[in-house]
Design a protein around this motif. Structure first.
Motif, PDB file in Angstrom:
ATOM      1  N   ARG A   1       7.929  16.368  15.682  1.00 28.66           N
ATOM      2  CA  ARG A   1       8.035  16.853  17.052  1.00 28.66           C
ATOM      3  C   ARG A   1       8.055  15.693  18.034  1.00 28.66           C
ATOM      4  N   SER A   2       8.629  15.960  19.222  1.00 30.61           N
ATOM      5  CA  SER A   2       8.776  14.895  20.219  1.00 30.61           C
ATOM      6  C   SER A   2       7.432  14.347  20.674  1.00 30.61           C
ATOM      7  N   GLU A   3       6.417  15.205  20.778  1.00 32.61           N
ATOM      8  CA  GLU A   3       5.105  14.710  21.209  1.00 32.61           C
ATOM      9  C   GLU A   3       4.486  13.804  20.149  1.00 32.61           C
ATOM     10  N   ALA A   4       4.779  14.071  18.871  1.00 32.93           N
ATOM     11  CA  ALA A   4       4.283  13.198  17.806  1.00 32.93           C
ATOM     12  C   ALA A   4       4.974  11.839  17.858  1.00 32.93           C
ATOM     13  N   LEU A   5       6.259  11.835  18.185  1.00 29.53           N
ATOM     14  CA  LEU A   5       6.979  10.573  18.361  1.00 29.53           C
ATOM     15  C   LEU A   5       6.355   9.746  19.476  1.00 29.53           C
ATOM     16  N   ARG A   6       6.025  10.402  20.572  1.00 33.62           N
ATOM     17  CA  ARG A   6       5.423   9.681  21.699  1.00 33.62           C
ATOM     18  C   ARG A   6       4.071   9.099  21.313  1.00 33.62           C
ATOM     19  N   ARG A   7       3.275   9.854  20.545  1.00 38.03           N
ATOM     20  CA  ARG A   7       1.967   9.363  20.127  1.00 38.03           C
ATOM     21  C   ARG A   7       2.108   8.124  19.239  1.00 38.03           C
ATOM     22  N   LEU A   8       3.064   8.159  18.332  1.00 37.93           N
ATOM     23  CA  LEU A   8       3.288   7.004  17.472  1.00 37.93           C
ATOM     24  C   LEU A   8       3.743   5.795  18.277  1.00 37.93           C
TER      25      LEU A   8
ATOM     26  N   LEU B   1      -2.189   2.416  12.533  1.00 37.02           N
ATOM     27  CA  LEU B   1      -1.862   1.631  13.719  1.00 37.02           C
ATOM     28  C   LEU B   1      -3.123   1.254  14.490  1.00 37.02           C
ATOM     29  N   ASN B   2      -4.046   2.189  14.626  1.00 39.32           N
ATOM     30  CA  ASN B   2      -5.273   1.907  15.368  1.00 39.32           C
ATOM     31  C   ASN B   2      -6.119   0.839  14.682  1.00 39.32           C
ATOM     32  N   ALA B   3      -6.041   0.777  13.354  1.00 39.97           N
ATOM     33  CA  ALA B   3      -6.798  -0.237  12.611  1.00 39.97           C
ATOM     34  C   ALA B   3      -6.243  -1.645  12.847  1.00 39.97           C
ATOM     35  N   ARG B   4      -4.955  -1.733  13.203  1.00 42.51           N
ATOM     36  CA  ARG B   4      -4.293  -3.007  13.495  1.00 42.51           C
ATOM     37  C   ARG B   4      -4.399  -3.996  12.336  1.00 42.51           C
TER      38      ARG B   4
ATOM     39  N   MET C   1       0.840  -1.193   0.000  1.00 42.05           N
ATOM     40  CA  MET C   1       0.000   0.000   0.000  1.00 42.05           C
ATOM     41  C   MET C   1       0.876   1.245   0.000  1.00 42.05           C
ATOM     42  N   LEU C   2       0.554   2.194  -0.863  1.00 43.86           N
ATOM     43  CA  LEU C   2       1.259   3.479  -0.922  1.00 43.86           C
ATOM     44  C   LEU C   2       0.315   4.558  -0.423  1.00 43.86           C
ATOM     45  N   LEU C   3       0.685   5.229   0.668  1.00 46.71           N
ATOM     46  CA  LEU C   3      -0.159   6.245   1.285  1.00 46.71           C
ATOM     47  C   LEU C   3       0.539   7.595   1.206  1.00 46.71           C
ATOM     48  N   ARG C   4      -0.225   8.619   0.837  1.00 45.64           N
ATOM     49  CA  ARG C   4       0.296   9.982   0.732  1.00 45.64           C
ATOM     50  C   ARG C   4      -0.548  10.921   1.566  1.00 45.64           C
ATOM     51  N   ALA C   5       0.074  11.985   2.051  1.00 48.80           N
ATOM     52  CA  ALA C   5      -0.641  13.019   2.806  1.00 48.80           C
ATOM     53  C   ALA C   5      -0.028  14.365   2.447  1.00 48.80           C
ATOM     54  N   PRO C   6      -0.847  15.417   2.330  1.00 51.32           N
ATOM     55  CA  PRO C   6      -0.322  16.715   1.873  1.00 51.32           C
ATOM     56  C   PRO C   6       0.558  17.427   2.890  1.00 51.32           C
ATOM     57  N   LYS C   7       0.338  17.171   4.170  1.00 49.87           N
ATOM     58  CA  LYS C   7       1.086  17.864   5.214  1.00 49.87           C
ATOM     59  C   LYS C   7       1.601  16.875   6.249  1.00 49.87           C
ATOM     60  N   THR C   8       2.611  17.316   7.014  1.00 55.98           N
ATOM     61  CA  THR C   8       3.166  16.461   8.059  1.00 55.98           C
ATOM     62  C   THR C   8       2.103  16.045   9.066  1.00 55.98           C
ATOM     63  N   ALA C   9       1.273  16.986   9.473  1.00 56.12           N
ATOM     64  CA  ALA C   9       0.219  16.669  10.444  1.00 56.12           C
ATOM     65  C   ALA C   9      -0.728  15.616   9.897  1.00 56.12           C
ATOM     66  N   ASP C  10      -1.051  15.699   8.602  1.00 56.85           N
ATOM     67  CA  ASP C  10      -1.928  14.707   7.981  1.00 56.85           C
ATOM     68  C   ASP C  10      -1.251  13.336   7.940  1.00 56.85           C
ATOM     69  N   ALA C  11       0.042  13.332   7.661  1.00 57.37           N
ATOM     70  CA  ALA C  11       0.776  12.068   7.607  1.00 57.37           C
ATOM     71  C   ALA C  11       0.796  11.387   8.971  1.00 57.37           C
ATOM     72  N   LEU C  12       1.007  12.167  10.014  1.00 60.30           N
ATOM     73  CA  LEU C  12       1.032  11.587  11.356  1.00 60.30           C
ATOM     74  C   LEU C  12      -0.355  11.099  11.761  1.00 60.30           C
ATOM     75  N   TRP C  13      -1.386  11.851  11.380  1.00 62.48           N
ATOM     76  CA  TRP C  13      -2.760  11.405  11.628  1.00 62.48           C
ATOM     77  C   TRP C  13      -3.014  10.081  10.914  1.00 62.48           C
ATOM     78  N   CYS C  14      -2.562  10.003   9.676  1.00 56.29           N
ATOM     79  CA  CYS C  14      -2.727   8.788   8.887  1.00 56.29           C
ATOM     80  C   CYS C  14      -1.998   7.616   9.535  1.00 56.29           C
ATOM     81  N   ALA C  15      -0.774   7.852  10.004  1.00 51.55           N
ATOM     82  CA  ALA C  15       0.001   6.785  10.647  1.00 51.55           C
ATOM     83  C   ALA C  15      -0.718   6.256  11.882  1.00 51.55           C
ATOM     84  N   GLU C  16      -1.281   7.151  12.681  1.00 48.76           N
ATOM     85  CA  GLU C  16      -2.018   6.712  13.872  1.00 48.76           C
ATOM     86  C   GLU C  16      -3.239   5.899  13.489  1.00 48.76           C
TER      87      GLU C  16
END
Length: 237
Positions: A137-144, A121-124, A103-118
């Motif tokens: 950012r460090s808080e984004a690393l912690r969320r991931l 992961l949540n879908a498992r 699967m190839l996933l794209r997002a227009p912004k960093t925030a969108d990419a991190l949202w997509c990554a979460e």
């Protein structure tokens, strides 16, 4: 005051002696490289944890380094989020990663990419999720990292080598540089003693996995939600 037991690791599995590798908290997947696996807690890439590959530049061999793990993980979808180049589907198939699992996933912004990554992961639903990010950012690393802990997904974050100076909650951080015949790998962080010597990993020649000259036959909406969209059909020149 009660004396501490001689074997402090018997208190909790997260404790280890300073000269020993920690025991793995969960599952691991073999790296496919004996020298590297021997230096990692549990003998492989940790599943359900954030792993960082800090590369001198994209395309130096990090995908070939991950190849054995991706093949093992490809019983479920393998998601590539914000890959720097178009994946070469024929090369992935040659290495054993089925096209219907890629699967190839794209997002227009960093925030969108991190949202997509979460969301992935949540879908498992994915066996592996690879994310490329220049700045995070460090808080984004912690969320991931926290999101990964509730999964059985191999989560690999590819970042610039300069990020080695930054703190990170990642369970494992490796610095990767090109070398004659393969890669030089620095163990920047692991649950165990500090390793100052570089590891030399020999990589077998293989087709190019990520190419700036590839073309995508169909495009997915971005950000895409893993598990709710079909894998892309990819081709390369």
């Amino acid at each position: 005051m009660a004396a501490l037991p001689k074997d402090i690791s018997s208190i909790h599995e997260s404790l280890w002696r300073g000269h020993q590798l920690a025991r793995a908290h969960g599952k691991t997947v073999d790296t496919g490289y004996a020298a590297l696996s021997a230096e990692l807690p549990g003998g492989g890439w940790p599943i359900g944890a954030l792993v960082e590959l800090l590369v001198q530049q994209p395309g130096i061999g990090e995908m070939r380094l991950l190849k054995p793990a991706l093949v093992a993980a490809s019983k479920r979808p393998v998601a590539l989020l914000q890959a720097p180049h178009v994946p070469n589907s024929l090369a992935f198939a040659y290495l054993g990663v089925p096209l219907d699992k890629l699967m190839l996933l794209r997002a227009p912004k960093t925030a969108d990419a991190l949202w997509c990554a979460e969301r992935v992961l949540n879908a498992r639903s994915c066996g592996a999720l690879l994310v490329w990010q220049q700045h995070i950012r460090s808080e984004a690393l912690r969320r991931l990292h926290l999101a990964a802990q509730a999964t059985e997904t191999l989560l690999i974050l590819v970042r610039p080598l300069a990020a080695a100076q930054d703190s990170s909650p990642a369970a494992l951080r490796l610095g990767v540089r090109p070398a004659d015949g393969g890669l030089d790998v620095d163990v920047i962080k692991r649950r165990g003693p500090t390793r100052t010597d570089q590891l030399s990993i020999h990589l077998q020649p293989s087709p190019i996995l990520l190419s700036p000259h590839g073309r995508v036959r169909r495009h997915l909406p971005a950000p895409a939600f893993a598990g709710s969209v079909p894998a892309e059909v990819l081709t390369s020149d």
